[in-house]
Write a protein that holds these residues in place. Sequence first.
Motif, PDB file in Angstrom:
ATOM      1  N   ASP A 159      56.599 150.713 -42.661  1.00 37.56           N
ATOM      2  CA  ASP A 159      55.789 149.885 -43.780  1.00 37.56           C
ATOM      3  C   ASP A 159      54.572 149.209 -42.982  1.00 37.56           C
ATOM      4  O   ASP A 159      53.606 148.793 -43.702  1.00 37.56           O
ATOM      5  CB  ASP A 159      56.990 148.637 -43.863  1.00 37.56           C
ATOM      6  CG  ASP A 159      58.007 149.157 -44.703  1.00 37.56           C
ATOM      7  OD1 ASP A 159      57.923 150.226 -45.257  1.00 37.56           O
ATOM      8  OD2 ASP A 159      59.150 148.671 -44.513  1.00 37.56           O
ATOM      9  N   HIS A 160      54.544 148.865 -41.674  1.00 36.82           N
ATOM     10  CA  HIS A 160      53.544 148.235 -41.061  1.00 36.82           C
ATOM     11  C   HIS A 160      52.324 148.951 -41.024  1.00 36.82           C
ATOM     12  O   HIS A 160      51.332 148.765 -41.432  1.00 36.82           O
ATOM     13  CB  HIS A 160      53.894 147.579 -39.709  1.00 36.82           C
ATOM     14  CG  HIS A 160      52.803 146.987 -38.798  1.00 36.82           C
ATOM     15  ND1 HIS A 160      52.374 145.631 -39.181  1.00 36.82           N
ATOM     16  CD2 HIS A 160      51.919 147.577 -37.831  1.00 36.82           C
ATOM     17  CE1 HIS A 160      51.264 145.374 -38.483  1.00 36.82           C
ATOM     18  NE2 HIS A 160      51.002 146.475 -37.622  1.00 36.82           N
TER      19      HIS A 160
ATOM     20  N   LEU B 245      55.946 143.259 -34.791  1.00 38.69           N
ATOM     21  CA  LEU B 245      55.179 144.151 -35.402  1.00 38.69           C
ATOM     22  C   LEU B 245      53.536 143.960 -35.044  1.00 38.69           C
ATOM     23  O   LEU B 245      52.862 144.638 -35.029  1.00 38.69           O
ATOM     24  CB  LEU B 245      55.328 144.143 -36.883  1.00 38.69           C
ATOM     25  CG  LEU B 245      56.618 144.863 -37.426  1.00 38.69           C
ATOM     26  CD1 LEU B 245      56.804 144.781 -38.823  1.00 38.69           C
ATOM     27  CD2 LEU B 245      56.710 146.303 -37.081  1.00 38.69           C
ATOM     28  N   SER B 246      53.406 142.497 -34.985  1.00 35.87           N
ATOM     29  CA  SER B 246      51.998 142.161 -34.415  1.00 35.87           C
ATOM     30  C   SER B 246      51.494 142.711 -33.220  1.00 35.87           C
ATOM     31  O   SER B 246      50.492 142.245 -33.103  1.00 35.87           O
ATOM     32  CB  SER B 246      52.004 140.340 -34.540  1.00 35.87           C
ATOM     33  OG  SER B 246      52.944 140.136 -33.721  1.00 35.87           O
TER      34      SER B 246
ATOM     35  N   TYR C  93      48.506 148.947 -43.140  1.00 36.33           N
ATOM     36  CA  TYR C  93      47.360 149.049 -42.473  1.00 36.33           C
ATOM     37  C   TYR C  93      46.551 150.214 -42.857  1.00 36.33           C
ATOM     38  O   TYR C  93      45.530 150.204 -43.112  1.00 36.33           O
ATOM     39  CB  TYR C  93      47.520 149.343 -40.807  1.00 36.33           C
ATOM     40  CG  TYR C  93      46.544 149.326 -39.978  1.00 36.33           C
ATOM     41  CD1 TYR C  93      45.902 148.255 -39.377  1.00 36.33           C
ATOM     42  CD2 TYR C  93      45.934 150.661 -39.530  1.00 36.33           C
ATOM     43  CE1 TYR C  93      44.695 148.482 -38.621  1.00 36.33           C
ATOM     44  CE2 TYR C  93      44.654 150.907 -38.811  1.00 36.33           C
ATOM     45  CZ  TYR C  93      44.184 149.599 -38.592  1.00 36.33           C
ATOM     46  OH  TYR C  93      42.888 149.657 -37.787  1.00 36.33           O
TER      47      TYR C  93
END
Length: 275
Positions: free
Chosen positions: A135-136, A270-271, A140
């Motif tokens: 998803d991340h 996730l960051s 992006y």
Amino acid sequence: MTAPGYDATFLDVPVPLPAADRVVRELTYVHFTVLLDPARRLAVATGVNIDGAALRDLDRSDGWRLDLRVDAGEQAGADVYADNDLDRGHLVRRSDPVWGAEAEQAECDTFVYPNAAPQAGLFNQSRELWLGLEDHVLAYADTYDARVSVFTAPVLAAEDPPYRGVGIPRLFWKVAAWVARPAPDAEPVLATTGYVLDQTPQLDDIDLETERARLAGEPPPLGPFRIFQVPVADIAALTGLDLGPLAAADRLPAAASVGTRERWVELGALSEIRM
């Protein structure tokens, strides 16, 4: 059950399926393909195309089943997961191929045993992180193009502890690929990121515990998941797969791409992904 499977031309640059140096059964489904290792009874690689602009939200069908195109003895079926804490871990996620006119069939297709591998049953923050990686990456990539291809499978190692005729993988790998366009008129550029999930238990006496579990008929002990961003080249080395153009397109900074496992970046959120 016939479907075109993974499309190597789905992105604006060709991205072939990983190539294995072993006998595999190539099983095609709607929008994804599984390369099944019949000796290990698990997938050595999977590839799925995800069209973020056409994804659909469907109810979960469940209903795990064998793929009748291959012998039952070549798949890790229901007997591996019965009466224990092992989960049927989707390799191609249930939601990934669920887009377009064939979304319902694609969702159903993900519930075949060649698309599963034994994973620790305990849900924790790290597992949610593993599930959220795509998803991340999709969010992006949507800045440039709403399409992503994802490859994933267990690392089928010789030392995987045996259980009910199946070696239980300790490591899983994932590579996400998309096309970046640095400028509107620029040529499309392939971009990738690679990840490894480690479900090896953090035990000083792992060999002793594994042997006790084997003798007792229990699944091998599996510990809390740890997630790493790793050089795609390391995934090729771990698995013995030919990953084609994926390694050269890696977004992990070049400075982190020297050495061995010390270059793996453990992720807590996730960051922290380097893209």
